[in-house]
Design a protein around this motif. Structure first.
Motif, short mmCIF file in Angstrom:
data_model
loop_
_atom_site.label_atom_id
_atom_site.label_comp_id
_atom_site.label_asym_id
_atom_site.label_seq_id
_atom_site.Cartn_x
_atom_site.Cartn_y
_atom_site.Cartn_z
N ASN A 1 0.86 -1.18 0.00
CA ASN A 1 0.00 0.00 0.00
C ASN A 1 0.90 1.23 0.00
O ASN A 1 1.77 1.36 0.85
N PHE A 2 0.69 2.12 -0.97
CA PHE A 2 1.52 3.32 -1.04
C PHE A 2 0.78 4.40 -1.81
O PHE A 2 -0.23 4.15 -2.47
N THR A 3 1.32 5.60 -1.68
CA THR A 3 0.75 6.75 -2.39
C THR A 3 1.71 7.19 -3.47
O THR A 3 2.91 7.35 -3.23
N PHE A 4 1.20 7.36 -4.68
CA PHE A 4 2.04 7.80 -5.79
C PHE A 4 1.21 8.70 -6.69
O PHE A 4 0.10 8.35 -7.09
N CYS A 5 1.77 9.87 -7.00
CA CYS A 5 1.07 10.84 -7.85
C CYS A 5 -0.32 11.14 -7.29
O CYS A 5 -1.33 11.16 -8.04
N SER A 6 -0.40 11.33 -5.97
CA SER A 6 -1.66 11.68 -5.29
C SER A 6 -2.71 10.58 -5.38
O SER A 6 -3.90 10.84 -5.20
N CYS A 7 -2.27 9.36 -5.68
CA CYS A 7 -3.21 8.24 -5.76
C CYS A 7 -2.84 7.20 -4.69
O CYS A 7 -1.66 6.95 -4.44
N GLU A 8 -3.86 6.63 -4.07
CA GLU A 8 -3.65 5.54 -3.12
C GLU A 8 -3.61 4.23 -3.91
O GLU A 8 -4.59 3.86 -4.56
N ILE A 9 -2.47 3.54 -3.84
CA ILE A 9 -2.28 2.32 -4.60
C ILE A 9 -2.25 1.14 -3.64
O ILE A 9 -1.61 1.20 -2.59
N HIS B 1 6.72 -6.23 -16.42
CA HIS B 1 6.59 -4.92 -17.04
C HIS B 1 6.46 -3.82 -15.99
O HIS B 1 6.24 -4.08 -14.80
N PHE B 2 6.62 -2.62 -16.44
CA PHE B 2 6.52 -1.41 -15.61
C PHE B 2 5.16 -1.35 -14.92
O PHE B 2 4.14 -1.71 -15.49
N ASP B 3 5.15 -0.90 -13.65
CA ASP B 3 3.90 -0.63 -12.94
C ASP B 3 4.10 0.59 -12.05
O ASP B 3 5.18 1.21 -12.05
N MET C 1 7.23 4.75 -8.72
CA MET C 1 7.58 5.35 -7.44
C MET C 1 9.06 5.18 -7.14
O MET C 1 9.71 6.09 -6.59
N GLN C 2 9.63 4.02 -7.47
CA GLN C 2 11.05 3.80 -7.22
C GLN C 2 11.92 4.76 -8.04
O GLN C 2 12.91 5.30 -7.55
N TYR C 3 11.54 4.97 -9.29
CA TYR C 3 12.28 5.94 -10.10
C TYR C 3 12.19 7.32 -9.49
O TYR C 3 13.16 8.09 -9.48
N ASP C 4 11.03 7.66 -8.97
CA ASP C 4 10.83 8.96 -8.34
C ASP C 4 11.68 9.09 -7.08
O ASP C 4 12.36 10.10 -6.86
N PRO D 1 11.76 -2.54 -14.54
CA PRO D 1 11.64 -2.37 -15.99
C PRO D 1 11.13 -0.98 -16.34
O PRO D 1 10.28 -0.42 -15.66
N ARG D 2 11.65 -0.43 -17.42
CA ARG D 2 11.31 0.93 -17.81
C ARG D 2 9.92 1.01 -18.42
O ARG D 2 9.32 -0.02 -18.77
N PRO D 3 9.39 2.22 -18.55
CA PRO D 3 8.03 2.40 -19.09
C PRO D 3 7.90 1.86 -20.50
O PRO D 3 8.90 1.66 -21.21
#
Length: 263
Positions: free
Chosen positions: A78-86, A239-241, A246-249, A175-177
């Motif tokens: 559970n984490f937050t990324f780009c103002s979204c709860e994932i 694949h990218f998710d 978030m890790q790249y960020d 993996p990249r986008p």
């Protein structure tokens, strides 16, 4: 009395049971169908064919005689990324030996180091000697012989990795986008050694970026210099998710220049 539909069903079942030809059986057991059913735990010929077809750059001395099974067990995320709860549920995935066929899974399912099992074909057993296990991403390097080295253990006895020297700790796939290269294959390679490998010698194969020595790892040269023989392999496609995003960020990694890894 039997209805026409019941009789047709009976004839159909009898035809299935008694009428299957050798050609039909062969069709049912071809590589694609077997892979889809994930039912060929011991079919080394199929694994070898897939290696040759999908990864021809793995031009290593080969004498496949063991199945490598990797199993990842994942906690709930559970984490937050780009103002979204994932939220990702807890689950597990096994390669055995091709995971979910060639269908890519989300990279967060490969976060933690997998448990590994080695099953020798036709009741063969590992010979006395030393072995190497590697996990590489051949699509992350500048060419296929200089992949990203995600995991490397040398000098272990038989199938017991705990007896060996871990040169590269398990690194989670990132993996990249899709606009870069899309899904990546993460390949486990199980090698038979000719003798003990000096851990100090492995520094010669590090990549050109000091802060990321596992990138563009000179893996092809390492295998050749150490005279390793590939005896087992498996792989998983991922694949990218959003977890990767978030890790790249977090790590401030640039993904705009898809052909390069930058800090």
């Amino acid at each position: 009395t039997q209805s026409p539909r019941a009789l047709m069903l009976l004839f159909f079942l009898l035809a299935v049971v008694f009428g299957s030809s050798a050609a039909d059986h062969h069709t049912q057991c071809d590589a694609d169908n077997v892979r889809t059913r994930a039912a060929f735990d011991g079919c080394l010929a199929t694994v070898k064919n897939d290696l040759n077809e999908n990864f021809p750059f793995l031009a290593f001395p080969t004498a496949l005689k063991a199945i490598v099974n990797a199993k990842w067990t994942n906690p709930e995320l559970n984490f937050t990324f780009c103002s979204c709860e994932i939220s990702y549920p807890a689950d597990s995935i096994e390669s055995k030996p091709l995971g979910e066929g060639l269908v890519a899974v989300e990279a967060h399912r490969l976060i933690d180091s997998p448990s590994l099992q080695f099953d020798y074909f036709d009741d063969a057993t590992p010979q006395s000697g030393l072995y190497t296990l590697a996990m590489i991403d051949p699509y992350a390097g500048s060419n296929r012989t200089t992949p990203f080295n995600h995991f490397l253990v040398i000098n272990f006895n038989g199938t017991d990795l705990t007896t060996g020297y871990t040169s590269v700790d398990y690194t989670s796939p990132l993996p990249r986008p899709p606009q870069c290269i899309g899904a990546h294959f993460y390949i486990f390679l199980y090698f038979e050694q000719q003798g003990r490998i000096d851990p100090a010698s492995l520094s010669a194969y590090a990549g050109p970026i000091p802060t990321t020595p596992n990138y563009q790892y000179k893996f092809g040269s390492f295998v050749k210099d150490a005279n390793l023989t590939l005896i087992g392999a498996t792989w998983q496609n991922a694949h990218f998710d959003l977890w990767v995003g978030m890790q790249y960020d977090i790590q401030n990694l640039a993904v705009l220049e898809c052909g390069k890894l930058q800090n």
